[in-house]
Design an enzyme around this catalytic site. Structure first.
Site, mmCIF file in Angstrom:
data_model
loop_
_atom_site.group_PDB
_atom_site.id
_atom_site.type_symbol
_atom_site.label_atom_id
_atom_site.label_comp_id
_atom_site.label_asym_id
_atom_site.label_seq_id
_atom_site.Cartn_x
_atom_site.Cartn_y
_atom_site.Cartn_z
ATOM 1 N N CYS A 94 0.805 -1.220 0.000
ATOM 2 C CA CYS A 94 0.000 0.000 0.000
ATOM 3 C C CYS A 94 0.841 1.275 0.000
ATOM 4 O O CYS A 94 0.711 2.126 -0.873
ATOM 5 C CB CYS A 94 -0.923 0.001 1.217
ATOM 6 S SG CYS A 94 -1.871 -1.522 1.459
ATOM 7 N N HIS A 96 -1.782 6.889 4.182
ATOM 8 C CA HIS A 96 -0.736 5.867 4.358
ATOM 9 C C HIS A 96 0.597 6.266 3.738
ATOM 10 O O HIS A 96 1.311 5.433 3.159
ATOM 11 C CB HIS A 96 -1.199 4.523 3.794
ATOM 12 C CG HIS A 96 -0.567 3.349 4.485
ATOM 13 N ND1 HIS A 96 -0.661 2.055 4.027
ATOM 14 C CD2 HIS A 96 0.172 3.271 5.612
ATOM 15 C CE1 HIS A 96 -0.022 1.235 4.833
ATOM 16 N NE2 HIS A 96 0.502 1.952 5.816
#
Length: 534
Positions: free
Chosen positions: A71, A127
Site C-alpha cells: 500500500c 498511508h
C-alpha cells in the site's frame, strides 16, 4: 452523454486536438485497496462490478499497468512520480507508530497541481506518513482531506488498536489548520462515507478552478467486513468457501456502486465532457485468501505479476481511441508526469527544487496507443542502504511485538517485511528478471481459492551475486504466469539487464534505523507526535 473513464480516476476540463495534450483538466483518481487482478466482471469474475465494467469497456483497459506490491510504496510513487528506491519506500509499508513518511523535500502531486490553480481534495486512505503534522495530507497540497492517516481501520469503528483515525482536515478562513476527528461517525460504513464525501466535493466545487479529486477507497482491504444486508444483495452468487470471499466481494461491489454514483454526479454537473478518470488498485489481492489474481502468479507482498500488475483503466472523451485493451507498459509513477504536463507546470519557477522523476508522460500511450517506455523497476532492496541515525526521517527498525495482539482486528494483511531479503526485480520489454532473495508465491486456481498452490520446495529465490546463481528470468510474452525460468537459455538477456543495476543503485536513497514510538495514540485518537523541525 457517453461516459469515458481513466484508470485512476481523472476529470478534465480541456479542449483536445488529435495530438494535443489536454490543458488544465479536472483530475479524478480512484484507488482500490488490495483488489485482485481477476476480481472484476470484465475479467470473468462472479463479483458484481457493473460500473467498473462499463467504464473500463467504454474507455481503455490498461493491461500492463504496474504498481508496488504494498500500500504505502504505491501511494508514495503515485504522489511523487518516483520509484520506491528514491523515496525510501523500497523497504515496504509504514507500520503504525513508525516515524517516517514521504520526505518533505518531495513535491507531491496535489502540491504541484495546487500551485497551478487546481482545487485539490483527498478522500480515504493516506498511508504516506503521519508522525508530524507536516507529513499529513492537508499540509502536502490538499485543500481538504477526509479519511484516515494510517493503512487500515475498522470499517464501522474507524479505529486502529482502539484509537480513532477518521478525520476531516482543512484550513479555516483565517488560514488556521483544523484537524476534526470524527468520533460522531462511529457505526457509519466507511466506503459509503467516502463516496458521499466525493459527491459533495464535486457538487460544491469551486467552478472557477479545475478539480483534482483523489478518491482512495480502503475496500477491499481487511478487516473482512460488510453489512449483512449488502452481502445478501451483492454476494449470494459467491460460493461460501472460502468463508471470507462473500464479504470481500461485497466490499468491492459497494465500492463499485460508489464509483457509479461519482460518475453520475459528474454527469449531472455537466463535467464528463471535460473529464479524465483513472482507476487502479494499489496492489494485488492477498495471496491464497479471499481475493483472486488468476491467472497471474502471487499476490500482495510479491513482486510476481499477481502482486504488482493492477486492475486498471482510463476513461475520458478526450481519448482518441477507446473500447480496447492497451498492452503498453505503464507504471504508477507515470501519472505524475502526465498530469504535470496537462497542468502546464513549470517547476523551474519555484524555489522548491524538482526532484528527478521516474515516471513518463503517457498521454499519447493511453490516448493513441503509442509505446512510451520499455522498462519498469519493480523494486530494489539492499540492506547496506540502511544506516544508523537519530534523525526522524525513514525509521524502519520495528520493535519486537505481537502483531496479532496489537492489530489483530485487521487480520494478516499487514505485517513487517522479511528483513533477510535483498533483491533487484525489473521488467525490460517482455523480460522480467529476479535477482537476490525473495519469497515465492505461486498460483491460485480459477474457481477455488482454497486450492491455492504453495510450492514449499522453493521458499525463496536463493543466491545473489554469483554468475547466474540466484537469478530467474521469465519471458512474459510466452509465459505470463511466470512458470518457466529461462535464465540459463538467455545469458545475454540476463547480462544486459544486470548491467542496469549499478545505475539504479547510485540513485537509491539511504534510510535510517530507529525503533517505533507509541506516542501517536492519544485521547482515543491517532495524532502526530513529533514536533515539526523548522
Amino acid at each position: 452523454m457517453k461516459l469515458f473513464l481513466l484508470t485512476i480516476g481523472i476529470v478534465l476540463f480541456a479542449d483536445y486536438g488529435e495530438s494535443k495534450t489536454p490543458k488544465q483538466p479536472n483530475i479524478v483518481m480512484i484507488l482500490a485497496d488490495d483488489m485482485g487482478y481477476q476480481d472484476v466482471g470484465f475479467r470473468g469474475s462472479n463479483i458484481l462490478t457493473p460500473n467498473i465494467d462499463k467504464f473500463a469497456k467504454q474507455g481503455v483497459i490498461l493491461e500492463n499497468h504496474y504498481v508496488m506490491p504494498q500500500c504505502s510504496p504505491t501511494r508514495a510513487s503515485l504522489m511523487s512520480g518516483r520509484y520506491a528506491m528514491r523515496t525510501g519506500f523500497w523497504k515496504g509499508n509504514i507500520i503504525p507508530n513508525e516515524e517516517w513518511g514521504l520526505r518533505l523535500n518531495e513535491t507531491l502531486l496535489p502540491e504541484m497541481l495546487k500551485r497551478n490553480g487546481y482545487a485539490t481534495h483527498g478522500i480515504g486512505k493516506w498511508h504516506a506518513g503521519m508522525y508530524t503534522w507536516d507529513h499529513t495530507p492537508a499540509k502536502r497540497g490538499f485543500d481538504t482531506f477526509f479519511g484516515l492517516y494510517l493503512g487500515a481501520q475498522g470499517y464501522r469503528s474507524h479505529k486502529r488498536s482502539g484509537h480513532v483515525d477518521l478525520r476531516e482536515d482543512y484550513h479555516d478562513k483565517d488560514g488556521k489548520f483544523v484537524d476534526d476527528i470524527k468520533f460522531d461517525l462511529e457505526g457509519k460504513y466507511s466506503t459509503y462515507l467516502y463516496t458521499d464525501r466525493a459527491v459533495e466535493k464535486i457538487e460544491t466545487r469551486d467552478k472557477t478552478k479545475p478539480l483534482f479529486l483523489y478518491l482512495s477507497y480502503t475496500a477491499p482491504h481487511s478487516p473482512n467486513d460488510a453489512p449483512d444486508d449488502e452481502v445478501k444483495r451483492f454476494a449470494s452468487q459467491i460460493p461460501s468457501s472460502p468463508k471470507q470471499r462473500r464479504k470481500y466481494a461485497t466490499q468491492i461491489s459497494i465500492m463499485d456502486e460508489g464509483i457509479g454514483k461519482v460518475m453520475k454526479t459528474l454527469e449531472n454537473e455537466n463535467m464528463l465532457d471535460n473529464t479524465i478518470i483513472v482507476f487502479t488498485a494499489d496492489n494485488g489481492a492477498f495471496y491464497g485468501k479471499k481475493g483472486s489474481n488468476f491467472p497471474l502468479r502471487g499476490g500482495k507482498l510479491s513482486l510476481f505479476e499477481g502482486g504488482v500488475r493492477a486492475v486498471s483503466f482510463i476513461n475520458s472523451p478526450l481519448l482518441n481511441t477507446t473500447g480496447y485493451t492497451n498492452t503498453n507498459l505503464h507504471h504508477v509513477t507515470d501519472w505524475y508526469a502526465t498530469f504535470q504536463k496537462m497542468a502546464g507546470d513549470q517547476p523551474e519557477k519555484y524555489s522548491k527544487p524538482q526532484l528527478p522523476l521516474d515516471g513518463v508522460d503517457i498521454w499519447e500511450s493511453v490516448s493513441n496507443n503509442k509505446p512510451c517506455r520499455d522498462e519498469v523497476l519493480m523494486n530494489l532492496r539492499d540492506h547496506k542502504m540502511i544506516q544508523d541515525s537519530s534523525e526522524h526521517e525513514f525509521l524502519v527498525k520495528r520493535d519486537e511485538f505481537d502483531l496479532e495482539e496489537d492489530f489483530g482486528e485487521l487480520g494478516d494483511d499487514e505485517f513487517p517485511d522479511d528483513d533477510a531479503c535483498d533483491f533487484f526485480v525489473i521488467r525490460w520489454k517482455d523480460w522480467k528478471l529476479f535477482k537476490g532473495t525473495y519469497k515465492v508465491q505461486d498460483w491460485t486456481n480459477k474457481n477455488s481459492l482454497s486450492d491455492a498452490k504453495f510450492d514449499r520446495s522453493e521458499d525463496v529465490l536463493t543466491g545473489g551475486g554469483g554468475t547466474g546463481s540466484g537469478i530467474k528470468l521469465f519471458d512474459l510474452s510466452k509465459d505470463p504466469r511466470e512458470e518457466h525460468n529461462v535464465a540459463d537459455k538467455h545469458p545475454d538477456v540476463v547480462k544486459s539487464i544486470l548491467e542496469k543495476l549499478p545505475g539504479y543503485m547510485k540513485n537509491m536513497t539511504k534510510i535510517n534505523k530507529r525503533t517505533r514510538s507509541k506516542e501517536g495514540m492519544k485521547g482515543n485518537a491517532w495524532v502526530p507526535w513529533v514536533e515539526n523541525k523548522k
